[in-house]
Write a protein that holds these residues in place. Structure first.
Motif, mmCIF file in Angstrom:
data_model
loop_
_atom_site.group_PDB
_atom_site.id
_atom_site.type_symbol
_atom_site.label_atom_id
_atom_site.label_comp_id
_atom_site.label_asym_id
_atom_site.label_seq_id
_atom_site.Cartn_x
_atom_site.Cartn_y
_atom_site.Cartn_z
ATOM 1 N N MET A 186 0.825 -1.199 0.000
ATOM 2 C CA MET A 186 0.000 0.000 0.000
ATOM 3 C C MET A 186 0.865 1.257 0.000
ATOM 4 S SD MET A 186 -3.108 1.278 0.079
ATOM 5 C CE MET A 186 -4.200 -0.008 0.729
ATOM 6 N N GLU A 187 0.554 2.200 -0.893
ATOM 7 C CA GLU A 187 1.238 3.489 -0.960
ATOM 8 C C GLU A 187 0.258 4.581 -0.540
ATOM 9 O OE1 GLU A 187 4.208 2.408 -4.713
ATOM 10 O OE2 GLU A 187 2.792 4.072 -4.864
ATOM 11 N N VAL A 188 0.616 5.328 0.468
ATOM 12 C CA VAL A 188 -0.211 6.419 0.972
ATOM 13 C C VAL A 188 0.577 7.716 0.840
ATOM 14 C CG1 VAL A 188 -1.478 7.372 2.925
ATOM 15 C CG2 VAL A 188 -1.413 4.893 2.574
ATOM 16 N N ARG A 189 -0.050 8.692 0.247
ATOM 17 C CA ARG A 189 0.600 9.998 0.054
ATOM 18 C C ARG A 189 -0.311 11.077 0.609
ATOM 19 N NH1 ARG A 189 0.703 12.982 -5.776
ATOM 20 N NH2 ARG A 189 1.431 15.048 -5.110
ATOM 21 N N ALA A 190 0.236 11.947 1.401
ATOM 22 C CA ALA A 190 -0.522 13.075 1.942
ATOM 23 C C ALA A 190 0.355 14.312 1.906
ATOM 24 C CB ALA A 190 -0.979 12.797 3.368
ATOM 25 N N VAL A 201 -4.816 -3.268 -9.783
ATOM 26 C CA VAL A 201 -4.427 -2.047 -9.080
ATOM 27 C C VAL A 201 -5.686 -1.276 -8.722
ATOM 28 C CG1 VAL A 201 -2.174 -1.833 -10.212
ATOM 29 C CG2 VAL A 201 -4.179 -0.764 -11.250
ATOM 30 N N PHE A 202 -5.604 -0.460 -7.698
ATOM 31 C CA PHE A 202 -6.709 0.425 -7.345
ATOM 32 C C PHE A 202 -6.133 1.643 -6.641
ATOM 33 C CE2 PHE A 202 -6.106 -2.260 -3.653
ATOM 34 C CZ PHE A 202 -6.205 -1.383 -2.586
ATOM 35 N N ALA A 203 -6.877 2.750 -6.673
ATOM 36 C CA ALA A 203 -6.419 3.994 -6.053
ATOM 37 C C ALA A 203 -7.610 4.868 -5.717
ATOM 38 C CB ALA A 203 -5.456 4.747 -6.973
ATOM 39 N N GLY A 204 -7.435 5.686 -4.699
ATOM 40 C CA GLY A 204 -8.398 6.708 -4.341
ATOM 41 C C GLY A 204 -7.666 8.000 -4.031
ATOM 42 N N GLU A 205 -8.234 9.133 -4.436
ATOM 43 C CA GLU A 205 -7.583 10.429 -4.228
ATOM 44 C C GLU A 205 -8.617 11.467 -3.790
ATOM 45 O OE1 GLU A 205 -4.419 9.714 -7.920
ATOM 46 O OE2 GLU A 205 -5.561 11.580 -7.800
ATOM 47 N N TYR A 206 -8.170 12.416 -2.983
ATOM 48 C CA TYR A 206 -9.011 13.531 -2.560
ATOM 49 C C TYR A 206 -8.138 14.775 -2.455
ATOM 50 C CZ TYR A 206 -11.862 16.640 0.293
ATOM 51 O OH TYR A 206 -12.550 17.734 0.760
ATOM 52 N N GLN A 207 -8.637 15.878 -2.978
ATOM 53 C CA GLN A 207 -7.902 17.139 -2.858
ATOM 54 C C GLN A 207 -8.878 18.285 -2.645
ATOM 55 O OE1 GLN A 207 -6.159 17.250 -6.946
ATOM 56 N NE2 GLN A 207 -7.034 19.311 -7.054
ATOM 57 N N PHE A 237 -4.310 6.996 -1.747
ATOM 58 C CA PHE A 237 -3.844 5.659 -1.414
ATOM 59 C C PHE A 237 -3.915 4.822 -2.684
ATOM 60 C CE2 PHE A 237 -8.409 5.614 -0.729
ATOM 61 C CZ PHE A 237 -8.820 4.443 -1.343
ATOM 62 N N ALA A 238 -2.986 3.917 -2.846
ATOM 63 C CA ALA A 238 -2.938 3.074 -4.039
ATOM 64 C C ALA A 238 -2.238 1.771 -3.696
ATOM 65 C CB ALA A 238 -2.215 3.782 -5.187
ATOM 66 N N ASN A 239 -2.637 0.715 -4.361
ATOM 67 C CA ASN A 239 -2.011 -0.577 -4.150
ATOM 68 C C ASN A 239 -2.232 -1.419 -5.393
ATOM 69 O OD1 ASN A 239 -0.620 -2.650 -2.983
ATOM 70 N ND2 ASN A 239 -2.020 -2.973 -1.269
ATOM 71 N N GLY A 240 -1.418 -2.435 -5.524
ATOM 72 C CA GLY A 240 -1.537 -3.351 -6.640
ATOM 73 C C GLY A 240 -0.722 -4.596 -6.376
ATOM 74 N N ALA A 241 -1.033 -5.655 -7.114
ATOM 75 C CA ALA A 241 -0.316 -6.911 -6.912
ATOM 76 C C ALA A 241 -0.536 -7.811 -8.108
ATOM 77 C CB ALA A 241 -0.801 -7.601 -5.634
ATOM 78 N N GLU A 242 0.398 -8.763 -8.270
ATOM 79 C CA GLU A 242 0.219 -9.814 -9.252
ATOM 80 C C GLU A 242 -0.631 -10.926 -8.646
ATOM 81 O OE1 GLU A 242 4.146 -10.982 -10.432
ATOM 82 O OE2 GLU A 242 4.147 -9.530 -12.084
ATOM 83 N N ILE A 243 -1.413 -11.583 -9.473
ATOM 84 C CA ILE A 243 -2.269 -12.668 -9.015
ATOM 85 C C ILE A 243 -2.087 -13.880 -9.916
ATOM 86 C CG2 ILE A 243 -3.985 -11.135 -8.005
ATOM 87 C CD1 ILE A 243 -5.666 -11.456 -10.509
#
Length: 540
Positions: A196-200, A231-237, A217-223
């Motif tokens: 998980m990558e979190v940026r603020a 992969v998935f991500a959410g952002e707010y500004q 926040f964003a994350n991803g993985a091989e399956i």
């Protein structure tokens, strides 16, 4: 692979240039005639010269780079550089590249006419509609109605791998909207994440305002043992606004160029040889945000008493009632057309309408939310399925200076809203045989009554497709379906003129005693009421 260079090319340093570009050379072989182990060539200058006539370079891992192989130059910007730049609007960073300098971030829409809240790219200043914006090489739904212009605020920075900018005409390949080139946003896949990558981040200007906040926040993985990834991500500004009054170079502090006059020369020491001069706090004395109340008698019927128009400072009757007045904190006082009065439409200071009010916005109030997820899976050695979906919502609020000019509005003397102090003046003039006419000028500058547009945009995009290779032929294919929709709700307030003037022409209903519009009890009443100065008042 064997590549042969002659000696002249070697002297010019081309082989060094190849090494500097990192072609992954596995070996470099050079045959030299002055090998110390070869007695036939030792100390022979001619054989040394001959030994440099040919250099054979053998490479087993030559890398192909699309930015070098393209017929037109391609500029590639890394997503990590964008994320660490501190910019939360991609267009604000991309416009630092010379070819995208004409691009306009959403924050610029407060003062340059850009569609409110939209962040648009403009290659070579030839127009946003001629710049094709892609995501992973596929079309993106437009952000503005009636155009193909993409709002890049709908692109996730958390999932961005790089941005490739093709700065040549590509209309023959991509279509008519790629006249000036293509900006392709390449997104990350699952194997680029370690968790998980979190940026603020937050920011504030040196003036202690314009607060901005961003979190993602964003994350991803091989399956499936590497056969697929997700992969998935959410952002707010959120960005707080800056008003014109927050800076000394805008709003009332701004300097305006106006005709030179003796009053300016006396007040600011302007050289009389100059035809024009800069003055601060420019106002339009013809009207006021609080309303200019003008009284005139029959002797002044040919004068429209509005603000700085000549005659406004003429006293009426034996009591010396000012022809133009204004209510200041509930007290009626003479209207001040300007601390430095220049002409009927220009003044420095005073009670007139500000040429640029302090509540004009330099930076709009904005908010943005984004959610995106992507998935791909290898169905077969030659077939890969992929899907991508996103939802983005933005809200931006702007402010307008004036929602219409309303000068010299006729007010009937039976209007029940005429304040007692003003009515006493009218009765004083009537007692002296002067039948006064009452007009009022008021520009709608109240924040709650101006249009102040608000833009709410919701963007949805979904992608489904297959890609792979046709057998072992080496021919690649991609079949995809892209659906996108942007809903824009641009709202604002507008003055309904007939109702506005009907409300101004108020009377007391003789049957109920309530204050109503005259037109409610008299259908033949005109809206607005007949002007006392029809020849000089063409607006009515």
């Amino acid at each position: 692979m064997n590549v042969t260079f002659d000696r002249k090319a070697l002297v010019k340093g081309i082989s060094i240039g190849l090494l500097a570009f990192g072609f992954g050379l596995s070996s470099v072989q050079a045959q030299t005639a002055n090998d110390p182990d070869d007695p036939d060539t030792e100390g022979t200058e001619e054989t040394e010269e001959a030994a440099l006539d040919k250099v054979v370079v053998t490479g087993s891992r030559l890398v192909s780079d699309s930015t070098l192989d393209s017929a037109s130059p391609v500029v590639s910007l890394g997503g990590e550089d964008i994320r660490t730049s501190g910019e939360i609007d991609i267009a604000a960073l991309l416009r630092e590249a010379p070819q995208l300098q004409a691009s306009l971030p959403a924050s610029y829409s407060a003062f340059n006419g850009t569609p409110l809240g939209a962040s648009l790219l403009n290659l070579r200043n030839l127009g946003e509609e001629r710049t094709l914006v892609l995501e992973n090489g596929r079309r993106h739904v437009a952000g503005l109605e009636g155009t193909s212009s993409v709002d890049v605020n709908t692109i996730s920075t958390a999932l961005l791998d790089r941005v490739e900018v093709l700065t040549g005409g590509a209309s023959s390949i991509y279509g008519a909207d790629a006249v000036t080139g293509v900006v392709n946003f390449i997104m990350r896949d699952g194997d680029s994440f370690d968790g998980m990558e979190v940026r603020a981040q937050g920011g504030i200007s040196s003036e202690g305002d314009a607060e901005e906040f961003f979190v993602s926040f964003a994350n991803g993985a091989e399956i499936a043992d590497g056969r697929g990834s997700m992969v998935f991500a959410g952002e707010y500004q959120q960005t707080e606004p800056i008003f014109a009054g927050d800076r000394d170079f805008t709003g009332l502090g701004r300097q305006f160029l106006v005709p030179n006059s003796e009053a300016l020369q006396a007040a600011f020491g302007i050289d009389p040889r100059f035809a024009n001069a800069y003055v601060p706090n420019l106002r339009l004395p013809i009207s006021s945000s609080g309303g200019v109340i003008s009284l005139t008698g029959s002797a002044f019927v040919d004068v429209v008493l509005s603000g700085g128009v000549p005659g406004c400072d003429f006293p009426l009757g034996s009591a010396g009632i000012p022809a133009c007045q204004i209510f200041d904190n509930g007290v009626l006082r003479p209207y001040n057309p300007g601390d430095v009065f220049i002409d009927g439409f220009n003044a420095s200071g005073g009670d007139g309408v500000p040429a640029e009010p302090d509540d004009e916005l330099l930076l709009p109030d904005s908010e943005r939310m984004l959610f995106q997820a992507a998935f791909d899976y290898e169905l077969h050695e030659y077939v890969n399925f992929f899907a991508d979906g996103k939802f983005v919502r933005t809200e931006t609020t702007e402010s307008n200076q004036v929602n219409g000019f309303n000068d010299d509005i006729p007010i009937s003397l039976d209007n029940p809203f005429i304040p007692a102090e003003l009515r006493a003046q009218i009765e004083t003039l009537q007692a002296e045989g002067i039948e006064p006419a009452l007009v009022m000028s008021r520009d709608v500058l109240d924040t709650t009554t101006r249009s102040n547009p608000r833009a709410e945009r919701s963007t949805f995009r979904a992608v489904l497709g297959f890609e792979g290779m046709i057998g072992g032929s080496g021919l690649n294919y991609e079949v995809s379906y892209v659906y996108g929709r942007t809903d824009a709700d641009i709202t604002g307030r507008a003055l309904v003129e007939d109702r506005y003037f009907a409300a101004i022409d108020a009377v007391v209903d003789p049957e109920t005693g309530e204050i109503v519009c005259r037109s409610d009890i008299d259908p033949s009443a005109t809206v607005p009421p007949s002007s006392p100065f029809p020849a000089q008042n063409p607006n009515f």
